[in-house]
Write a protein that holds these residues in place. Sequence first.
Motif, PDB file in Angstrom:
ATOM      1  N   SER A   1     -86.087   3.891 -48.032  1.00 39.17           N
ATOM      2  CA  SER A   1     -86.949   4.991 -48.543  1.00 39.17           C
ATOM      3  C   SER A   1     -88.034   4.938 -47.468  1.00 39.17           C
ATOM      4  O   SER A   1     -88.125   4.295 -46.729  1.00 39.17           O
ATOM      5  CB  SER A   1     -87.742   4.646 -49.797  1.00 39.17           C
ATOM      6  N   GLY A   2     -88.821   6.232 -47.455  1.00 35.99           N
ATOM      7  CA  GLY A   2     -89.655   6.267 -46.312  1.00 35.99           C
ATOM      8  C   GLY A   2     -90.980   5.220 -46.126  1.00 35.99           C
ATOM      9  O   GLY A   2     -91.228   4.514 -45.360  1.00 35.99           O
ATOM     10  N   SER A   3     -91.173   4.893 -47.518  1.00 34.12           N
ATOM     11  CA  SER A   3     -92.144   3.770 -47.917  1.00 34.12           C
ATOM     12  C   SER A   3     -91.858   2.623 -47.096  1.00 34.12           C
ATOM     13  O   SER A   3     -92.708   2.024 -46.659  1.00 34.12           O
ATOM     14  CB  SER A   3     -92.419   3.707 -49.258  1.00 34.12           C
ATOM     15  N   GLU A   4     -90.512   2.440 -47.541  1.00 33.00           N
ATOM     16  CA  GLU A   4     -90.235   0.940 -46.751  1.00 33.00           C
ATOM     17  C   GLU A   4     -90.009   1.047 -45.280  1.00 33.00           C
ATOM     18  O   GLU A   4     -90.343   0.044 -44.599  1.00 33.00           O
ATOM     19  CB  GLU A   4     -88.655   0.678 -47.172  1.00 33.00           C
TER      20      GLU A   4
ATOM     21  N   GLY B   1     -86.761   8.922 -42.509  1.00 34.12           N
ATOM     22  CA  GLY B   1     -86.417   9.032 -44.015  1.00 34.12           C
ATOM     23  C   GLY B   1     -85.806  10.217 -44.108  1.00 34.12           C
ATOM     24  O   GLY B   1     -85.266  11.018 -43.421  1.00 34.12           O
ATOM     25  N   LYS B   2     -86.175  10.682 -45.394  1.00 38.03           N
ATOM     26  CA  LYS B   2     -85.789  12.249 -45.826  1.00 38.03           C
ATOM     27  C   LYS B   2     -84.500  12.718 -45.281  1.00 38.03           C
ATOM     28  O   LYS B   2     -83.344  12.480 -45.790  1.00 38.03           O
ATOM     29  CB  LYS B   2     -87.140  12.956 -45.755  1.00 38.03           C
ATOM     30  N   GLY B   3     -84.775  13.420 -44.126  1.00 37.34           N
ATOM     31  CA  GLY B   3     -83.751  14.265 -43.506  1.00 37.34           C
ATOM     32  C   GLY B   3     -82.601  13.458 -42.864  1.00 37.34           C
ATOM     33  O   GLY B   3     -81.608  13.926 -42.697  1.00 37.34           O
TER      34      GLY B   3
ATOM     35  N   SER C   1    -103.275  11.840 -45.056  1.00 37.11           N
ATOM     36  CA  SER C   1    -102.245  11.573 -44.660  1.00 37.11           C
ATOM     37  C   SER C   1    -101.359  10.934 -45.612  1.00 37.11           C
ATOM     38  O   SER C   1    -102.123  10.397 -46.889  1.00 37.11           O
ATOM     39  CB  SER C   1    -102.490  10.392 -43.499  1.00 37.11           C
ATOM     40  N   TYR C   2    -100.108  10.796 -45.661  1.00 38.22           N
ATOM     41  CA  TYR C   2     -99.367   9.974 -46.783  1.00 38.22           C
ATOM     42  C   TYR C   2     -98.137   9.237 -45.806  1.00 38.22           C
ATOM     43  O   TYR C   2     -97.460   9.820 -45.115  1.00 38.22           O
ATOM     44  CB  TYR C   2     -98.773  11.059 -47.626  1.00 38.22           C
ATOM     45  N   HIS C   3     -97.990   7.748 -46.151  1.00 39.67           N
ATOM     46  CA  HIS C   3     -97.151   6.923 -45.588  1.00 39.67           C
ATOM     47  C   HIS C   3     -96.307   6.434 -46.466  1.00 39.67           C
ATOM     48  O   HIS C   3     -95.419   5.472 -46.038  1.00 39.67           O
ATOM     49  CB  HIS C   3     -97.853   6.067 -44.647  1.00 39.67           C
TER      50      HIS C   3
ATOM     51  N   ALA D   1     -95.038   6.574 -34.959  1.00 40.74           N
ATOM     52  CA  ALA D   1     -95.157   7.881 -35.360  1.00 40.74           C
ATOM     53  C   ALA D   1     -94.341   7.520 -36.920  1.00 40.74           C
ATOM     54  O   ALA D   1     -93.151   7.392 -36.809  1.00 40.74           O
ATOM     55  CB  ALA D   1     -94.192   8.803 -34.477  1.00 40.74           C
ATOM     56  N   ASP D   2     -95.154   8.248 -37.981  1.00 39.98           N
ATOM     57  CA  ASP D   2     -94.324   8.406 -39.036  1.00 39.98           C
ATOM     58  C   ASP D   2     -93.747   9.913 -39.247  1.00 39.98           C
ATOM     59  O   ASP D   2     -94.259  10.831 -39.470  1.00 39.98           O
ATOM     60  CB  ASP D   2     -95.207   8.301 -40.448  1.00 39.98           C
ATOM     61  N   GLU D   3     -92.398   9.749 -38.750  1.00 41.46           N
ATOM     62  CA  GLU D   3     -91.542  10.955 -38.779  1.00 41.46           C
ATOM     63  C   GLU D   3     -90.651  11.048 -39.704  1.00 41.46           C
ATOM     64  O   GLU D   3     -89.531  11.536 -39.936  1.00 41.46           O
ATOM     65  CB  GLU D   3     -90.815  11.165 -37.376  1.00 41.46           C
TER      66      GLU D   3
HETATM   67  C1  LIG Z   1     -94.657  11.289 -44.013  1.00 44.17           C
HETATM   68  C2  LIG Z   1     -94.090  10.494 -45.072  1.00 44.17           C
HETATM   69  N1  LIG Z   1     -94.138   9.203 -44.890  1.00 44.17           N
HETATM   70  C3  LIG Z   1     -93.611   8.361 -45.802  1.00 44.17           C
HETATM   71  C4  LIG Z   1     -93.178   8.884 -47.229  1.00 44.17           C
HETATM   72  C5  LIG Z   1     -92.558   8.021 -48.159  1.00 44.17           C
HETATM   73  O1  LIG Z   1     -91.112   8.136 -48.181  1.00 44.17           O
HETATM   74  P1  LIG Z   1     -90.514   7.955 -49.625  1.00 44.17           P
HETATM   75  O2  LIG Z   1     -90.843   8.561 -50.657  1.00 44.17           O
HETATM   76  O3  LIG Z   1     -88.929   8.093 -49.085  1.00 44.17           O
HETATM   77  O4  LIG Z   1     -90.765   6.280 -49.732  1.00 44.17           O
HETATM   78  C6  LIG Z   1     -93.348  10.385 -47.241  1.00 44.17           C
HETATM   79  C7  LIG Z   1     -92.889  10.915 -48.451  1.00 44.17           C
HETATM   80  O5  LIG Z   1     -93.218  12.006 -48.907  1.00 44.17           O
HETATM   81  C8  LIG Z   1     -93.997  11.081 -46.297  1.00 44.17           C
HETATM   82  O6  LIG Z   1     -94.035  12.525 -46.152  1.00 44.17           O
END
Ligand SMILES: Cc1ncc(COP(=O)(O)O)c(C=O)c1O
Length: 450
Positions: A100-103, A269-271, A133-135, A240-242
């Motif tokens: 996941s993006g959080s990981e 992550g995501k895409g 921001s959101y990481h 960079a959080d991409e």
């Molecule tokens: C820029 C960014 N980083 C990290 C995350 C976290 O990703 P995940 O929801 O897959 O854990 C997100 C989720 O929206 C995000 O937009």
Amino acid sequence: MDHSFLIKPLLDETYPVIDYGKGIHLFDMDGKKYLDAASGAVTANIGHGVSEIIEAMNEQAKKVSFVYRSQFTSEAAEDLARKMSGMLSGDLNWCFFVNSGSEATETAMKMAIQYWQEKGVQTKTKVLSRWVSYHGITLGALSMSGHTGRRARFVPLLEDFPVINPPYCYRCPYNLEAPNCGYLCAHELETAIKRIGAVQIAAFIAEPVIGAAGGAIAPPKDYYKVIKRICEEHDILFIADEVMTGCGRTGTMLACEQWGISPDIVALGKGMGAGYAPIAAAIATEKVIEPILAGTKLVMSGHTLSANPQACAAALAVLQYLEQNNIIQEVESKGVYLQDQLEKLKALFPFIGDVRGKGLLLGIEFVQDVDSKTPFPRNARITQRIVELAKEKGLLVYPAGAGIDGINGDSIIISPPLTITKIEMDELVHLLKETFGDFLNQLMKGLGEV
Ligand SMILES: Cc1ncc(COP(=O)(O)O)c(C=O)c1O
């Protein structure tokens, strides 16, 4: 439907059950069609039901679905790492696959801290970040996130990592205009570093285009050049959080490329799996890996399902699909066209304050008064109302935050699959216009009890 024990975002809400997806559309069990203008959560980058990806996952599953990364490697994971390294700028070569993006952002943070430790510097453990921001939602990732609402419940457990303003030109804290602003918001990083002490700081993390917390806020042209220079001058890594912007969403493999910079570590992550499999990655440069390779050799992170072969096969097929169909090359022109259409809506509806973004990551901020930029009252739930009205019409848009305090502000993100055609973009804009028309009617009747 039978009683549900599934924890959904709202426990007592009824959600439509999706039957299947094809291209940019989803179809529910009642036969209702939705145009997925959000790609779910900026994830379904190549649309739904792409047979090449399903076949690749199927082929991998026939061989083996799972091997544990401390016992074995797999062809799928090795091929994906090689492919990634080839597609990324600079020497971003070393891939840590997670789920996941959080990981991914949390692994990036741990890699940065470990980089300094392996060089013999034990004090550099903070990872500075920005407000708005959101990481990610895990505690390390949330510590870096300047998302007031998502932090609130857990503040006592979190580190105070957000320290500077975002490059939020629509609501510039200095009331200046780029490029004649001297990039004061970027220079705040230098002040923060001096106050905290570079000796305490491992890295600075930022989303190239701010997503969930800000509604697709793209920076002014030279912002990241200033940030990167400050990081280098003070011996601080740039992450960079991409997770949202990567894998072509803004028109290049990484959004950073658009401003001519390259991070020391990138989170994807995501895409990357485009929704076909849960997969994400923290990817480091040779510089970051060098002291670890010469030292303990063990990056202290990992999850049981890291580098899962089936997920890796899906992500590899997604990258190949992007390349074979020249999808990323077309994102910029599609984004310009769609942004133009959204600007036209802005001229029609008095509650649209700002249209912004990059490539196919576009945002619309809603305000009560366009001249003063006054946000709507928080408890009027404007973003939710618009998202719900759109859904009724069969249009999916992504709710996002806005506003400099992270509390008062409303926006949505428009981020369709990168494969969207011009005819489909027109269909999207038509549905959005109808949605805004309905919302205007609501507004004219008054917001009700707020
Ligand atoms: C820029 C960014 N980083 C990290 C995350 C976290 O990703 P995940 O929801 O897959 O854990 C997100 C989720 O929206 C995000 O937009």
